[in-house]
Structures are given as C-alpha cells and as structure tokens.
Scaffold this motif. Structure first.
Motif, mmCIF file in Angstrom:
data_model
loop_
_atom_site.group_PDB
_atom_site.id
_atom_site.type_symbol
_atom_site.label_atom_id
_atom_site.label_comp_id
_atom_site.label_asym_id
_atom_site.label_seq_id
_atom_site.Cartn_x
_atom_site.Cartn_y
_atom_site.Cartn_z
ATOM 1 N N GLU A 100 -9.860 -23.679 -3.673
ATOM 2 C CA GLU A 100 -9.006 -24.236 -2.625
ATOM 3 C C GLU A 100 -7.567 -24.292 -3.112
ATOM 4 N N ILE A 101 -6.650 -23.817 -2.288
ATOM 5 C CA ILE A 101 -5.237 -23.776 -2.642
ATOM 6 C C ILE A 101 -4.435 -24.447 -1.534
ATOM 7 N N ASN A 102 -3.558 -25.357 -1.907
ATOM 8 C CA ASN A 102 -2.737 -26.095 -0.939
ATOM 9 C C ASN A 102 -1.284 -25.658 -1.055
ATOM 10 N N GLU A 157 2.951 -13.344 0.939
ATOM 11 C CA GLU A 157 3.628 -13.319 -0.352
ATOM 12 C C GLU A 157 3.703 -14.720 -0.962
ATOM 13 N N ILE A 158 3.972 -15.710 -0.123
ATOM 14 C CA ILE A 158 4.007 -17.094 -0.612
ATOM 15 C C ILE A 158 2.629 -17.514 -1.104
ATOM 16 N N ALA A 159 1.608 -17.181 -0.307
ATOM 17 C CA ALA A 159 0.235 -17.531 -0.675
ATOM 18 C C ALA A 159 -0.175 -16.852 -1.972
ATOM 19 N N LYS A 160 0.258 -15.621 -2.165
ATOM 20 C CA LYS A 160 -0.073 -14.887 -3.386
ATOM 21 C C LYS A 160 0.473 -15.594 -4.616
ATOM 22 N N ASP A 161 1.710 -16.095 -4.524
ATOM 23 C CA ASP A 161 2.308 -16.812 -5.647
ATOM 24 C C ASP A 161 1.508 -18.069 -5.986
ATOM 25 N N TYR A 162 1.106 -18.808 -4.956
ATOM 26 C CA TYR A 162 0.318 -20.019 -5.188
ATOM 27 C C TYR A 162 -1.059 -19.684 -5.759
ATOM 28 N N PHE A 163 -1.643 -18.611 -5.283
ATOM 29 C CA PHE A 163 -2.949 -18.173 -5.777
ATOM 30 C C PHE A 163 -2.870 -17.822 -7.262
ATOM 31 N N ILE A 176 -3.931 -24.976 3.959
ATOM 32 C CA ILE A 176 -5.008 -24.875 2.985
ATOM 33 C C ILE A 176 -5.593 -23.471 3.029
ATOM 34 N N LEU A 177 -5.727 -22.861 1.869
ATOM 35 C CA LEU A 177 -6.468 -21.613 1.721
ATOM 36 C C LEU A 177 -7.786 -21.945 1.057
ATOM 37 N N LEU A 178 -8.895 -21.533 1.639
ATOM 38 C CA LEU A 178 -10.190 -21.866 1.064
ATOM 39 C C LEU A 178 -11.065 -20.621 0.937
ATOM 40 N N TYR A 179 -11.484 -20.347 -0.286
ATOM 41 C CA TYR A 179 -12.394 -19.236 -0.572
ATOM 42 C C TYR A 179 -13.778 -19.819 -0.845
ATOM 43 N N ASN A 180 -14.749 -19.455 -0.024
ATOM 44 C CA ASN A 180 -16.105 -19.943 -0.229
ATOM 45 C C ASN A 180 -16.738 -19.306 -1.464
ATOM 46 N N THR A 181 -17.838 -19.906 -1.911
ATOM 47 C CA THR A 181 -18.597 -19.377 -3.039
ATOM 48 C C THR A 181 -18.964 -17.921 -2.788
ATOM 49 N N PRO A 198 2.479 -26.625 0.463
ATOM 50 C CA PRO A 198 3.180 -27.670 1.222
ATOM 51 C C PRO A 198 4.020 -27.108 2.362
ATOM 52 N N TRP A 199 4.210 -27.957 3.400
ATOM 53 C CA TRP A 199 4.964 -27.556 4.588
ATOM 54 C C TRP A 199 6.340 -27.001 4.235
ATOM 55 N N GLU A 200 7.027 -27.657 3.295
ATOM 56 C CA GLU A 200 8.422 -27.291 3.024
ATOM 57 C C GLU A 200 8.580 -25.856 2.535
ATOM 58 N N ASP A 201 7.515 -25.268 2.003
ATOM 59 C CA ASP A 201 7.594 -23.887 1.532
ATOM 60 C C ASP A 201 7.227 -22.879 2.617
ATOM 61 N N LEU A 202 6.920 -23.383 3.820
ATOM 62 C CA LEU A 202 6.402 -22.493 4.873
ATOM 63 C C LEU A 202 7.170 -22.563 6.185
ATOM 64 N N GLN A 203 8.239 -23.338 6.230
ATOM 65 C CA GLN A 203 8.921 -23.605 7.485
ATOM 66 C C GLN A 203 9.304 -22.333 8.246
#
Length: 238
Positions: free
Chosen positions: A223-225, A169-175, A206-211, A227-232
């Motif tokens: 590429e999506i980064n 869910e956190i990754a989805k928001d950043y994406f 780091i989330l990385l989607y190749n070509t 930060p640690w503080e949002d994932l503790q």
C-alpha cells in the motif's frame, strides 16, 4: 431578445444546480445473511438517497460480493443475488464436510466494506474479502470502487485524473521510495505499473497492490499513500 436569452440561460443553470443538490447520497452499514448461513459474515455500506444513484452503487457492490463468494468460472454468478451466493457457499461447505467428515478444517468467509472518502463529487469504497476454504492459507482480496456521486457510475482509474501520465510519474517515484530497501521481494521492481486499485482517503490517494499482484504471498499487500498536496495539478476530483 438577448436579455430574454440570458434570463432563460440563468433559469436552466439554476434548475440544473438544484437537480444536483437534490441528489443527496448517504450510506448506512448493513449485515447480510440468510437463515441457513453458518460460515459467511458480510458487513457492507448500503447507499441511500437518490434512488437511481443508490441502486447503481449498491448493484456494483453486490456484484463484487457475489464474485468473491462464487468462483468466476461459475456462469450463474453474473445473475445471482448476494443471499443466493451466501446459501450456495454454505451448501458447498456442507458438501465438503459430508465428503470429508474427518477433516477438522473449517471454512470462513468475511466481507467488509468501508467508505474511505466522500466528497460532493466522488465516493471511494473499499471492499475487503477474506476466504478460507481449506487450503494452506486464506485468500485476502481488497477492491477499491470509485463512484460519481451524481450518477452512481463507477469511475475508471483514468477518470480520476486530469493528467494521468503526470500522476503515473508521481506514483512511480513514491513506489520506488516505498520498495527501495526490499526490491528483492518483488517480481519486477524496475518495471513500474499502476495497481488495479486506486482510491481516495482523507490524506490523499492510495495505491494498493493485492497479494500476488507484484510480489509473492509472503510479501502481503503493498500500500502506497500519496498526499493531496503532491497531486493538485493532476486530479479531477477533490
């Protein structure tokens, strides 16, 4: 009797901790080539330290390199060494130049490895492979490999997180934030899925989607980064 049991438990605990401390893991950069090599450049990290752990990590790195140089349809690629795959790639290039002597196209293979992050528990490695065998453009593929420092076992993405659903869910928001102003460039921008490549660096995850993974070639790598503080609360490793 209870006192003896406690002493025995303490000794076992100290012994286990000592074993963990002895399993040191370091890396050095190596260049891999052969006497007949003309078109392949490989610079990768090699694990050293505890033999069992280092061998497991190096074996997996080598498998990635071989599969990059040799088509997956080639059954030999499962047992081939890196040097054998380099020579085979070169032999295929020589055969190409023999069959098409008028061609000005030069083949190129560049594979580089990088330690993105290393802690007392986990190490994240990126293997970047660029192949150009005469097509309209070269092919760039990045693989993230995460390993348990104590065993050398490659970790699945699910192993990296205590709460995989919360992380998703956190990754989805950043994406969604990353692609908000360019959604038309993606295949299914409203159908979020985690990438195959998830790794750590000093700042976080780091989330990385190749070509071609979620967008056409022209869009390149996404590429999506995070930060640690949002994932503790979601992490298994720090």
């Amino acid at each position: 009797m209870r006192f003896k049991f406690l002493v025995y438990t303490l000794i076992i605990s100290l012994f286990s901790q000592t074993c963990k401390e002895e399993k040191t893991l370091e890396f050095k950069e190596i260049n891999v080539t052969t006497s007949a090599n003309k078109v392949v450049e490989i610079n990768i990290p090699e694990a050293i330290g505890d033999e069992e752990v280092a061998n497991a990590i190096n074996k997996r790195i080598n498998q990635i390199i071989v599969s990059s140089l040799i088509p997956k349809s080639d059954n030999k690629s499962t047992t081939m060494t890196v040097t054998e795959s380099i020579d085979l790639f070169n032999n295929e290039y020589v055969a190409f130049k023999t069959d098409f002597p008028e061609s000005v196209m030069e083949w190129d293979a560049q594979i580089d490895g990088e330690i993105m992050y290393q802690s007392d528990e986990v190490v994240s490695i990126a293997i970047t492979s660029y192949m150009n065998t005469g097509g309209a453009h070269g092919n760039l593929i990045i693989n993230f490999l995460n390993f348990d420092v104590y065993t050398g076992k490659q970790l699945k993405n699910e192993d990296l997180f205590q709460d995989y659903l919360s992380f998703t869910e956190i990754a989805k928001d950043y994406f969604n934030e990353e692609i908000a102003d360019k959604k038309e460039l993606y295949f299914e921008p409203d159908n979020f899925k985690l990438p195959k490549n998830i790794g750590f660096n000093e700042e976080g995850v780091i989330l990385l989607y190749n070509t071609y993974e979620i967008a056409p070639y022209s869009s390149g790598i996404t590429e999506i980064n995070i930060p640690w503080e949002d994932l503790q609360s979601t992490l298994n490793f720090l």
